[in-house]
Scaffold this motif. Structure first.
Motif, mmCIF file in Angstrom:
data_model
loop_
_atom_site.group_PDB
_atom_site.id
_atom_site.type_symbol
_atom_site.label_atom_id
_atom_site.label_comp_id
_atom_site.label_asym_id
_atom_site.label_seq_id
_atom_site.Cartn_x
_atom_site.Cartn_y
_atom_site.Cartn_z
ATOM 1 N N LEU A 8 58.800 16.804 -70.275
ATOM 2 C CA LEU A 8 59.755 17.906 -70.446
ATOM 3 C C LEU A 8 61.204 17.419 -70.343
ATOM 4 O O LEU A 8 62.096 18.215 -70.049
ATOM 5 C CB LEU A 8 59.495 19.002 -69.401
ATOM 6 C CG LEU A 8 58.170 19.752 -69.535
ATOM 7 C CD1 LEU A 8 57.978 20.707 -68.357
ATOM 8 C CD2 LEU A 8 58.109 20.532 -70.852
ATOM 9 N N LYS A 11 64.508 19.474 -71.388
ATOM 10 C CA LYS A 11 64.219 20.892 -71.569
ATOM 11 C C LYS A 11 64.868 21.697 -70.439
ATOM 12 O O LYS A 11 64.842 21.314 -69.268
ATOM 13 C CB LYS A 11 62.707 21.151 -71.586
ATOM 14 C CG LYS A 11 61.963 20.351 -72.648
ATOM 15 C CD LYS A 11 62.507 20.604 -74.047
ATOM 16 C CE LYS A 11 61.741 19.807 -75.085
ATOM 17 N NZ LYS A 11 62.323 19.941 -76.440
ATOM 18 N N ARG A 12 65.444 22.831 -70.813
ATOM 19 C CA ARG A 12 66.117 23.701 -69.851
ATOM 20 C C ARG A 12 65.223 24.908 -69.570
ATOM 21 O O ARG A 12 64.976 25.725 -70.460
ATOM 22 C CB ARG A 12 67.465 24.151 -70.397
ATOM 23 C CG ARG A 12 68.432 22.993 -70.693
ATOM 24 C CD ARG A 12 69.650 23.474 -71.454
ATOM 25 N NE ARG A 12 69.272 24.074 -72.740
ATOM 26 C CZ ARG A 12 70.116 24.706 -73.559
ATOM 27 N NH1 ARG A 12 71.388 24.828 -73.218
ATOM 28 N NH2 ARG A 12 69.694 25.204 -74.701
ATOM 29 N N ALA A 38 62.447 18.270 -66.583
ATOM 30 C CA ALA A 38 63.104 19.525 -66.960
ATOM 31 C C ALA A 38 64.292 19.818 -66.044
ATOM 32 O O ALA A 38 64.310 19.441 -64.873
ATOM 33 C CB ALA A 38 62.114 20.678 -66.902
ATOM 34 N N ASP A 88 65.913 26.894 -72.790
ATOM 35 C CA ASP A 88 64.955 26.713 -73.886
ATOM 36 C C ASP A 88 63.734 27.604 -73.706
ATOM 37 O O ASP A 88 63.074 27.964 -74.675
ATOM 38 C CB ASP A 88 64.504 25.245 -73.948
ATOM 39 C CG ASP A 88 65.663 24.302 -74.222
ATOM 40 O OD1 ASP A 88 66.357 24.513 -75.238
ATOM 41 O OD2 ASP A 88 65.885 23.381 -73.422
ATOM 42 N N GLU A 183 54.492 23.179 -71.285
ATOM 43 C CA GLU A 183 54.476 22.028 -72.185
ATOM 44 C C GLU A 183 53.951 22.410 -73.563
ATOM 45 O O GLU A 183 54.376 21.853 -74.576
ATOM 46 C CB GLU A 183 53.630 20.918 -71.572
ATOM 47 C CG GLU A 183 54.288 20.277 -70.358
ATOM 48 C CD GLU A 183 53.376 19.270 -69.654
ATOM 49 O OE1 GLU A 183 53.901 18.235 -69.220
ATOM 50 O OE2 GLU A 183 52.169 19.525 -69.555
ATOM 51 N N PHE A 186 56.444 23.256 -76.312
ATOM 52 C CA PHE A 186 57.323 22.244 -76.870
ATOM 53 C C PHE A 186 56.509 21.212 -77.635
ATOM 54 O O PHE A 186 55.750 20.452 -77.032
ATOM 55 C CB PHE A 186 58.126 21.566 -75.758
ATOM 56 C CG PHE A 186 58.988 22.515 -74.978
ATOM 57 C CD1 PHE A 186 60.101 23.094 -75.566
ATOM 58 C CD2 PHE A 186 58.675 22.851 -73.674
ATOM 59 C CE1 PHE A 186 60.893 23.986 -74.854
ATOM 60 C CE2 PHE A 186 59.450 23.737 -72.952
ATOM 61 C CZ PHE A 186 60.570 24.308 -73.545
ATOM 62 N N SER A 189 55.003 17.493 -76.568
ATOM 63 C CA SER A 189 54.881 17.285 -75.126
ATOM 64 C C SER A 189 53.457 16.914 -74.792
ATOM 65 O O SER A 189 52.525 17.165 -75.536
ATOM 66 C CB SER A 189 55.284 18.556 -74.369
ATOM 67 O OG SER A 189 54.358 19.594 -74.618
#
Length: 417
Positions: A8, A11-12, A38, A88, A183, A186, A189
């Motif tokens: 991750l 990733k936000r 993340a 995100d 995950e 995305f 991932s």
């Protein structure tokens, strides 16, 4: 940890923590998300602060925890709008019945609900509540509304409630299960949630997969558009979980899964006979897309056009209902019977009806409309329908659906289930 760290990265995640005893799990969830790279921002409802402190959540997240819609400092630049858009993915864990009702009704009377109403980002909800609250018609209506609005669900799971000792569906999904759902949002991932244990050791699992072909003549047949990928993946996952697996497969071009006894069949009647021969079984999972009808009489030679423009009549008769037949057995009924419902509309309503009509313990429902790409594709979005309610999972690869389903089923067999 190196593999975990990459999953991750960049990733936000905005984590909304609602009030409930399961809030303590959110601290571990923050840690699991952070160790995968993340960036985690945290919003807590007033109720959440009764169970865990903003200081603890902020220390793990490494930043400010937001709690107040009317905070003078953060709202100077319309903070709730900024939080809603600078992510995100928004994860709500735990999601209480109250917060889910607010989401379904479009309420925005605190920071969490205002963010959820203002966001255009995907939202993943991990419900947590008493089983009676989860099963209540009002909650199920709200769940249906949220799903229709595009909200994704992780859980709830079945088990013993921490606060009451009651057992049922309503427990928040474990942090690693929520991470797997995150995950899955995305592309590219990699999940790190494979259970190394063998929860189905000593169990016999019977799986059906693929279509059936019902001959019209020597070259034509009636069939469904099933690739068999989901059923084969389930068989492989059950074997990996330690089970002895029998796979009854319709005509597909997939290789036999490792460690699985495979019986290849053509027609629905062949499939039923093979299933009955494979009994007894502890668990039966009917993932095959069996043709509902077959020609009343199979032509012995190819039917040909005669130039008259008249189409020869095709009389059909109903095929045996394999799921209902096995689910209603008195002597050799498997301890757990799982059916699949491939629907193109009214997915939840049709699945609920099928659950009762077929006599199954669980119906795994999915939307197979052409635009979903499920039939023949590599991904699936499933909804687990039981007498207690509906549990929806986000879209994920069919192999991951299979793995999670097998371990979910194993949980149903545990003493707490």
């Amino acid at each position: 940890m190196a593999d975990i760290d990459a999953t991750l990265r960049g990733k936000r995640i905005l984590l909304v923590i609602a009030g409930g005893i399961a809030a303590y799990k959110s601290l571990d969830l923050i840690r699991r998300l952070k160790e995968r790279g993340a960036t985690v921002r945290v919003v807590m409802t007033r109720g959440a602060t009764e169970f865990i402190t903003p200081l603890a959540a902020g220390a793990l997240a490494g930043g400010t925890v937001y709690t107040d819609l009317f905070d003078r400092e953060s709202e100077q630049d319309v903070g709730h709008i900024r939080l809603a858009r600078e992510a995100d993915l928004i994860v709500v864990a735990p999601a209480t019945a109250d917060l889910m009702a607010k989401m379904a009704g479009g309420h925005a009377d605190d920071l969490a609900s205002a963010i959820l109403l203002a966001t255009k980002r995907p939202v993943l909800v991990a419900p947590a509540m008493n089983p009676a609250m989860w099963a209540h018609p009002a909650t199920q209506r709200n769940v249906a509304t949220l799903l229709a609005d595009g909200i994704h669900l992780a859980g709830p799971e079945r088990g013993e409630m921490a606060e009451s000792g009651e057992a049922g569906t309503g427990r928040m999904a474990e942090p690693l299960a929520i991470v797997a759902a995150v995950e899955a949002h995305f592309p590219g991932s990699k999940t790190d949630t494979v259970d190394a244990t063998k929860p189905l050791t000593g169990k016999h699992v019977l799986v059906t997969a693929g279509p059936t072909h019902e001959p019209i003549d020597p070259v034509r047949y009636i069939a469904n558009r099933s690739s068999g990928k989901q059923g084969f993946a389930i068989a492989a996952a059950a074997a990996a979980a330690g089970a002895r697996v029998t796979l009854v497969a319709g005509p597909v071009g997939l290789p036999d899964p490792d460690g699985v006894a495979v019986r290849r069949v053509e027609t629905a009647r062949d499939m039923l006979a093979a299933v009955e021969t494979a009994l007894p079984a502890d668990i039966a999972i009917f993932a095959a897309a069996v043709a509902d009808w077959r020609p009343a009489q199979e032509a012995t030679s190819k039917l040909k056009k005669d130039g008259s423009g008249v189409v020869p009549p095709l009389h059909v008769t109903e095929n045996p209902d394999i799921l209902a037949t096995i689910a209603h057995l008195k002597d050799q009924r498997p301890g757990l019977v799982v059916g699949f419902a491939a629907e193109t509309d009214d997915v939840f309503e049709n699945a609920k009806k099928k659950l009762g009509r077929k006599g199954a313990d669980i119906i795994v429902a999915n939307d197979v409309s052409p635009e979903t790409g499920v039939m023949g594709g590599g991904a699936n979005t499933v909804h687990l329908v039981t007498a207690e309610g509906i549990e929806s999972w986000p879209q994920m690869p069919k192999d991951e659906v299979a793995r999670r389903l097998v371990h979910w089923i194993a949980g149903r067999l545990s003493p707490t289930a």
